[in-house]
Design a protein around this motif. Structure first.
Motif, PDB file in Angstrom:
ATOM      1  N   ILE A 102       9.547  25.445  16.202  1.00 11.89           N
ATOM      2  CA  ILE A 102       9.294  25.859  17.591  1.00 11.89           C
ATOM      3  C   ILE A 102      10.522  25.621  18.458  1.00 11.89           C
ATOM      4  O   ILE A 102      10.425  25.549  19.680  1.00 11.89           O
ATOM      5  N   SER A 103      11.678  25.493  17.812  1.00 18.20           N
ATOM      6  CA  SER A 103      12.906  25.229  18.561  1.00 18.20           C
ATOM      7  C   SER A 103      13.197  26.341  19.573  1.00 18.20           C
ATOM      8  O   SER A 103      13.213  27.525  19.224  1.00 18.20           O
ATOM      9  N   PRO A 104      13.455  25.971  20.843  1.00 19.39           N
ATOM     10  CA  PRO A 104      13.771  26.985  21.864  1.00 19.39           C
ATOM     11  C   PRO A 104      15.264  27.320  21.919  1.00 19.39           C
ATOM     12  O   PRO A 104      15.670  28.166  22.724  1.00 19.39           O
ATOM     13  N   PHE A 105      16.059  26.681  21.052  1.00 22.15           N
ATOM     14  CA  PHE A 105      17.508  26.904  21.101  1.00 22.15           C
ATOM     15  C   PHE A 105      17.844  28.358  20.764  1.00 22.15           C
ATOM     16  O   PHE A 105      17.319  28.921  19.804  1.00 22.15           O
ATOM     17  N   ARG A 106      18.752  28.966  21.554  1.00 21.72           N
ATOM     18  CA  ARG A 106      19.219  30.328  21.311  1.00 21.72           C
ATOM     19  C   ARG A 106      20.720  30.381  21.572  1.00 21.72           C
ATOM     20  O   ARG A 106      21.262  29.637  22.389  1.00 21.72           O
ATOM     21  N   ASN A 107      21.385  31.283  20.862  1.00 21.77           N
ATOM     22  CA  ASN A 107      22.827  31.443  21.030  1.00 21.77           C
ATOM     23  C   ASN A 107      23.173  32.945  21.039  1.00 21.77           C
ATOM     24  O   ASN A 107      24.068  33.397  20.343  1.00 21.77           O
ATOM     25  N   TRP A 108      22.442  33.703  21.851  1.00 21.19           N
ATOM     26  CA  TRP A 108      22.612  35.147  21.904  1.00 21.19           C
ATOM     27  C   TRP A 108      24.001  35.526  22.446  1.00 21.19           C
ATOM     28  O   TRP A 108      24.544  34.857  23.321  1.00 21.19           O
ATOM     29  N   TYR A 109      24.516  36.608  21.906  1.00 19.71           N
ATOM     30  CA  TYR A 109      25.701  37.219  22.507  1.00 19.71           C
ATOM     31  C   TYR A 109      25.262  37.903  23.805  1.00 19.71           C
ATOM     32  O   TYR A 109      24.078  38.195  24.010  1.00 19.71           O
ATOM     33  N   THR A 110      26.207  38.157  24.676  1.00 21.48           N
ATOM     34  CA  THR A 110      25.900  38.798  25.960  1.00 21.48           C
ATOM     35  C   THR A 110      25.124  40.098  25.764  1.00 21.48           C
ATOM     36  O   THR A 110      25.453  40.905  24.887  1.00 21.48           O
ATOM     37  N   ASP A 111      24.100  40.300  26.554  1.00 17.90           N
ATOM     38  CA  ASP A 111      23.244  41.490  26.531  1.00 17.90           C
ATOM     39  C   ASP A 111      22.389  41.594  25.272  1.00 17.90           C
ATOM     40  O   ASP A 111      21.870  42.675  24.947  1.00 17.90           O
ATOM     41  N   GLU A 112      22.263  40.520  24.542  1.00 18.63           N
ATOM     42  CA  GLU A 112      21.368  40.493  23.379  1.00 18.63           C
ATOM     43  C   GLU A 112      20.204  39.555  23.689  1.00 18.63           C
ATOM     44  O   GLU A 112      20.348  38.633  24.494  1.00 18.63           O
ATOM     45  N   PRO A 113      19.026  39.798  23.115  1.00 20.30           N
ATOM     46  CA  PRO A 113      18.703  40.853  22.154  1.00 20.30           C
ATOM     47  C   PRO A 113      18.459  42.193  22.835  1.00 20.30           C
ATOM     48  O   PRO A 113      17.986  42.242  23.963  1.00 20.30           O
ATOM     49  N   SER A 114      18.779  43.247  22.112  1.00 19.77           N
ATOM     50  CA  SER A 114      18.576  44.588  22.667  1.00 19.77           C
ATOM     51  C   SER A 114      17.178  45.112  22.382  1.00 19.77           C
ATOM     52  O   SER A 114      16.773  46.122  22.944  1.00 19.77           O
ATOM     53  N   CYS A 115      16.456  44.405  21.496  1.00 13.56           N
ATOM     54  CA  CYS A 115      15.049  44.733  21.176  1.00 13.56           C
ATOM     55  C   CYS A 115      14.934  46.132  20.577  1.00 13.56           C
ATOM     56  O   CYS A 115      15.774  46.522  19.782  1.00 13.56           O
ATOM     57  N   GLY A 116      13.918  46.897  20.963  1.00 13.65           N
ATOM     58  CA  GLY A 116      13.715  48.192  20.329  1.00 13.65           C
ATOM     59  C   GLY A 116      13.376  48.027  18.870  1.00 13.65           C
ATOM     60  O   GLY A 116      12.518  47.230  18.490  1.00 13.65           O
ATOM     61  N   SER A 117      14.055  48.784  18.016  1.00 12.75           N
ATOM     62  CA  SER A 117      13.806  48.730  16.572  1.00 12.75           C
ATOM     63  C   SER A 117      14.553  47.580  15.898  1.00 12.75           C
ATOM     64  O   SER A 117      14.430  47.385  14.695  1.00 12.75           O
ATOM     65  N   GLU A 118      15.322  46.844  16.668  1.00 11.34           N
ATOM     66  CA  GLU A 118      16.090  45.720  16.117  1.00 11.34           C
ATOM     67  C   GLU A 118      15.291  44.445  16.328  1.00 11.34           C
ATOM     68  O   GLU A 118      15.239  43.892  17.420  1.00 11.34           O
ATOM     69  N   ALA A 119      14.675  43.970  15.236  1.00 15.92           N
ATOM     70  CA  ALA A 119      13.728  42.856  15.356  1.00 15.92           C
ATOM     71  C   ALA A 119      14.135  41.615  14.569  1.00 15.92           C
ATOM     72  O   ALA A 119      13.458  40.592  14.649  1.00 15.92           O
ATOM     73  N   CYS A 120      15.228  41.673  13.812  1.00 15.96           N
ATOM     74  CA  CYS A 120      15.664  40.537  13.002  1.00 15.96           C
ATOM     75  C   CYS A 120      17.068  40.119  13.444  1.00 15.96           C
ATOM     76  O   CYS A 120      17.852  40.952  13.895  1.00 15.96           O
ATOM     77  N   VAL A 121      17.379  38.848  13.311  1.00 18.72           N
ATOM     78  CA  VAL A 121      18.571  38.288  13.950  1.00 18.72           C
ATOM     79  C   VAL A 121      19.623  37.868  12.929  1.00 18.72           C
ATOM     80  O   VAL A 121      19.311  37.259  11.891  1.00 18.72           O
ATOM     81  N   VAL A 122      20.866  38.190  13.258  1.00 18.86           N
ATOM     82  CA  VAL A 122      22.022  37.763  12.455  1.00 18.86           C
ATOM     83  C   VAL A 122      22.933  36.884  13.305  1.00 18.86           C
ATOM     84  O   VAL A 122      22.932  36.958  14.528  1.00 18.86           O
ATOM     85  N   MET A 123      23.690  36.052  12.596  1.00 18.42           N
ATOM     86  CA  MET A 123      24.786  35.323  13.227  1.00 18.42           C
ATOM     87  C   MET A 123      26.062  36.103  12.919  1.00 18.42           C
ATOM     88  O   MET A 123      26.390  36.346  11.760  1.00 18.42           O
ATOM     89  N   TYR A 124      26.752  36.514  13.965  1.00 19.40           N
ATOM     90  CA  TYR A 124      27.984  37.281  13.766  1.00 19.40           C
ATOM     91  C   TYR A 124      28.983  36.494  12.921  1.00 19.40           C
ATOM     92  O   TYR A 124      29.252  35.318  13.181  1.00 19.40           O
ATOM     93  N   HIS A 125      29.539  37.180  11.924  1.00 21.10           N
ATOM     94  CA  HIS A 125      30.650  36.594  11.183  1.00 21.10           C
ATOM     95  C   HIS A 125      31.643  37.720  10.892  1.00 21.10           C
ATOM     96  O   HIS A 125      31.652  38.300   9.810  1.00 21.10           O
ATOM     97  N   GLN A 126      32.453  38.004  11.902  1.00 20.25           N
ATOM     98  CA  GLN A 126      33.448  39.072  11.802  1.00 20.25           C
ATOM     99  C   GLN A 126      34.782  38.537  12.314  1.00 20.25           C
ATOM    100  O   GLN A 126      35.193  38.815  13.448  1.00 20.25           O
ATOM    101  N   PRO A 127      35.468  37.756  11.474  1.00 16.81           N
ATOM    102  CA  PRO A 127      36.725  37.132  11.906  1.00 16.81           C
ATOM    103  C   PRO A 127      37.788  38.126  12.360  1.00 16.81           C
ATOM    104  O   PRO A 127      38.643  37.789  13.184  1.00 16.81           O
TER     105      PRO A 127
END
Length: 260
Positions: A102-127
């Motif tokens: 039930i952790s409320p911690f979030r680390n969203w990128y700006t303007d995320e989540p965009s919702c819609g059909s995007e329902a699963c979350v990734v951690m960006y890893h694009q060096p």
């Protein structure tokens, strides 16, 4: 990397980075979730900024140690169910952790989540990605379509053994220190078997004691055989010399035919 990494005094969680340089081996959200559960864990849940930093350090070490590592986001265990919530302001509150946290911690990128059909979350890893309007993408969270193919991170409860064990979590920042690894391929490392030396005399006792019944059986058989042989020898009657010569006359008889 496929190695389970643990921190602290066996009271903290363990983690495994499932990174695939071969793009064809990356999986969707549900496949990643199932893989973690089959392995005895759950898709990563994050409870605090400190744990987020811990995972970032692990990914930094992965980037440094791997040759030719490519960009590739990581599934974490945050997702939401339900559709048709594209414009709902309550959408961000509908995300939940797959492991029941039930952790409320979030680390969203700006303007995320965009919702819609995007329902699963990734951690960006694009060096190699350039920063966007919200700053660097690296390690920030983004919702994505659940059927997209990504790497993933598993989380496990405190374990008796681990592939790499490190000092307390407070000692690992800003970098993760190297520790003495336990090799999970060796049974003695898995169960921490302690061998004790018992000495020669106890070992001999363990060898002799099981042979006592066999020795007693041999002794009884030998005694019975000797007794039977002795009994037979007493019952045997010796032949008298006189009886053996009864067919010979003691007194020679004069044969009349022999007279001249």
């Amino acid at each position: 990397s496929g190695q389970k990494v643990c921190y602290g005094d066996l009271k903290h969680s363990c983690y495994k980075l499932a990174y695939f340089q071969d793009l064809s081996r990356r999986v969707g959200f549900q496949e990643a979730r199932q893989a973690c559960e089959i392995d005895g864990g759950a898709l990563l849940s994050l409870e605090s900024e400190a744990e987020q930093q811990l995972i970032e350090n692990m990914l930094q070490n992965l980037t440094k140690s791997a040759s030719g590592i490519s960009d590739g986001d990581f599934w974490i265990g945050l997702w939401r169910s339900g559709d048709g919530l594209t414009t709902s302001s309550a959408c961000p509150d509908l995300y939940q952790w797959a492991d029941g946290s039930i952790s409320p911690f979030r680390n969203w990128y700006t303007d995320e989540p965009s919702c819609g059909s995007e329902a699963c979350v990734v951690m960006y890893h694009q060096p190699t990605a350039n920063p966007g309007l919200g700053g660097p993408y690296l390690y920030q969270w983004n919702d994505d379509r659940c059927n997209m193919k990504h790497n993933f991170i598993c989380k496990y409860g405190p374990a008796i053994f681990c592939t790499h064990c490190f000092p307390k979590m407070s000692d690992i920042f800003p970098t993760v220190p190297a520790g003495n690894p336990y090799d999970t391929g060796k049974p003695e490392d898995q169960y921490h078997v302690t061998a004790t030396e018992t000495g020669i005399i106890p070992n001999l006792i363990y060898v002799i004691i099981p042979t006592i019944p066999l020795l007693l059986l041999i002794l009884v058989a030998f005694g019975t055989c000797c007794f039977q042989m002795l009994h037979k020898s007493k019952g045997r009657t010796k032949t008298s010399p006189t009886q053996s010569t009864l067919w010979i006359s003691k007194t020679p008889r004069k044969d009349s035919s022999m007279e001249v």
